[in-house]
Design an enzyme around this catalytic site. Structure first.
Site, PDB file in Angstrom:
ATOM      1  N   ASN A 288       0.843  -1.276   0.154  1.00 61.61           N
ATOM      2  CA  ASN A 288       0.056  -0.187  -0.105  1.00 61.61           C
ATOM      3  C   ASN A 288       0.817   1.475  -0.328  1.00 61.61           C
ATOM      4  OD1 ASN A 288       0.937   1.061   2.851  1.00 61.61           O
ATOM      5  ND2 ASN A 288      -0.261  -0.887   3.137  1.00 61.61           N
ATOM      6  N   LYS A 419     -14.451   1.403  15.302  1.00 66.85           N
ATOM      7  CA  LYS A 419     -13.538   0.748  15.077  1.00 66.85           C
ATOM      8  C   LYS A 419     -12.740   1.038  16.867  1.00 66.85           C
ATOM      9  CE  LYS A 419     -11.552   0.580  11.741  1.00 66.85           C
ATOM     10  NZ  LYS A 419     -10.345   1.114  10.118  1.00 66.85           N
TER      11      LYS A 419
END
Ligand code: C5P
Length: 481
Positions: A288, A419
């Site tokens: 990434n 999260k």
């Protein structure tokens, strides 16, 4: 100055002789002050200072004792010695807020010396700043008398910190380019004290590449920026460029003034940074765009405060900061193993962009190169990687403070709150992967964030990644104080 309670002031100073010595006057002059219940104007500065030194809170505008000083603001380390801030007021519409900053600093037992640029004098008067600080406010109309009494070098050196409120585009540009054409810019060039600036300007001026370049230059040279914030501007426009609220400026200044170099000494911080890369074969991999800039800046900020830092990082171009133990890894599983091996730690900051998946064993070919075959496309199957943040959060050797990061594409606040709960960490720094202008936060030098701690949250405006790292380190420091 009328209607002082001269007797109270004399008592607080320790008697008539103390006032005589302080002002260099005889006994008859003091009798005179008592009879008229009035002190001369020139007495205001020294009397305020002497009263503060004796532990009183003083309203310099009325030369009135308003109470006892706190040794230092709650939550900060009481240092015993009082600190002094040189407050430079720039010429912007937000200049009036510098007066409130001056007042609030004094509430915290901080001595303030005021300096104003020529254009600041168009917005507020030196008299109002002098009345609030109890001292002469120096202007860029710098007279020879001032030069003899208090040279600009001395002014620059006597402060524990130089604070610029508001820092205008013009003042930032002059300082970034080493121009010293008035008292304020000369002081900023001559000082050896830490410098903090609270910028405020029109959002277009703020966003201009010239201002952004100057801003980055100043930060590189160690200037700490406070804000600017987002919101409605005095000019009627909306965007980034609002002066940070005076109370928040004062909080940042207090944190900087009382920051102990070794405040995190004896603490072990584990920081993950950069991407992980997951091999497909020996030449191809899944990766990434993480640059490691944010994680590395956090490692540097924690190390600068005395923490022993283990930085576990995937492959990045960044040099690991000095004074950290750097462990280079490639895959998520290597990163997890390195993190677990580094435990116990007091703090874990998981800033790495860990790959969520790796190629299923049997699909990948670690030792060779998948052969390209005409008309046949390899069908790669993926399996889930371990979650390092969640593992550390639930570990038997769980660090006392675990901080996660979250790059979200949408519903920032709701997703970040979910999260935080899911991962079991204490704090979460959430940012939008894509900014309003469509640019990506990856590889950028700046970042904005929503900071979540329990069910509280704060918006951290766009700032350099180094500044965001300092802000997080301030929080970590406060947590362990
Ligand atoms: O689930 P998501 O990738 O959005 O979570 C981001 C946070 O979790 C970051 O702090 C990241 O470092 C951490 N993370 C991790 N291990 C993973 C995935 C994410 O530590 N496998």
């Amino acid at each position: 100055m009328k209607n002082h309670d001269v007797q109270t002031i004399i008592t607080a100073l320790g008697g008539r002789a103390a006032l005589q010595a302080l002002l260099g006057v005889g006994a008859s002059a003091v009798s005179n002050y008592l009879a008229r219940n009035e002190l001369p104007q020139r007495a205001v500065g020294p009397v305020c200072e002497a009263l503060r030194a004796r532990g009183y809170r003083v309203d310099p505008a009325r030369l009135e004792i308003t109470g006892q000083q706190f040794p230092a603001a709650e939550g900060y380390h009481a240092s015993g010695d009082s600190k002094r801030v040189l407050l430079i007021v720039g010429g912007g519409i937000a200049a009036y807020k510098a007066l409130e900053v001056a007042r609030r600093l004094q509430d915290q037992n901080i001595g303030v010396t005021g300096v104003m640029t020529r254009s600041a004098c168009e917005f507020i008067t030196p008299l109002s700043l002098a009345a609030l600080t109890g001292e002469k406010a120096y202007t860029d109309l710098f007279s020879l008398t001032d030069e003899a009494e208090m040279g600009h070098i001395r002014l620059a050196r006597e402060a524990d910190l130089v604070l610029v409120v508001p820092a205008t585009a013009n003042l930032m540009a002059r300082v970034a380019n080493g121009i010293a054409d008035d008292l304020a810019s000369t002081i900023l060039l001559a000082t050896t004290a830490p410098v903090m600036m609270a910028p405020a300007m029109n959002p277009v001026m703020w966003g201009h590449v010239a201002t952004q370049t100057n801003h980055a230059t100043l930060i590189r040279r160690g200037v700490e920026m406070i804000g600017p914030d987002d919101g409605n501007m005095a000019c009627g426009e909306e965007g980034t460029g609002r002066l940070t609220q005076p109370e928040d400026i004062v909080t940042a200044v207090m944190a900087r003034l009382f920051r102990q170099e070794g405040a995190l000494a004896g603490r072990h911080a584990l920081v993950t940074s950069g991407p992980t890369i997951e091999p497909i074969d020996s030449v191809r991999y899944i990766a990434n765009r993480s640059s490691g800039k944010q994680g590395h800046a956090i490692a540097a900020a924690l190390a600068a405060r005395g923490a022993k830092v283990t930085l576990v990082s995937g492959p990045v171009d960044q040099q690991p900061p000095a004074d950290v133990t750097h462990i280079a890894v490639e895959t998520a599983r290597d990163m997890l193993a390195a993190c677990e091996a580094a435990l116990p730690a007091d703090i874990a900051v998981c800033a790495a962009a860990v790959a969520d998946w790796r190629v299923k064993p049997g699909n990948s070919q670690p030792a060779g190169k998948l052969k390209k075959q005409e008309g046949a496309v390899p069908q790669l199957q993926l399996v889930e990687n371990p979650d390092i943040l969640a593992t550390l959060s639930r570990h038997s050797h769980r660090p006392r403070l675990v901080v996660g990061f979250a790059a979200e594409a949408e519903n920032l606040q709701a997703n970040a709150a979910a999260k935080l709960a899911r991962k079991g960490c204490d704090w979460l720094v959430a940012n939008a992967v894509t900014r309003a202008d469509g640019s990506s936060v990856f590889n950028s030098d700046s970042n904005s964030a929503l900071f979540l701690a329990g069910n509280k949250h704060e918006h951290w405006p766009e700032m350099p990644k180094s500044a965001l790292a300092e802000r997080l380190a301030d929080r970590v420091e406060a947590h362990f104080a």
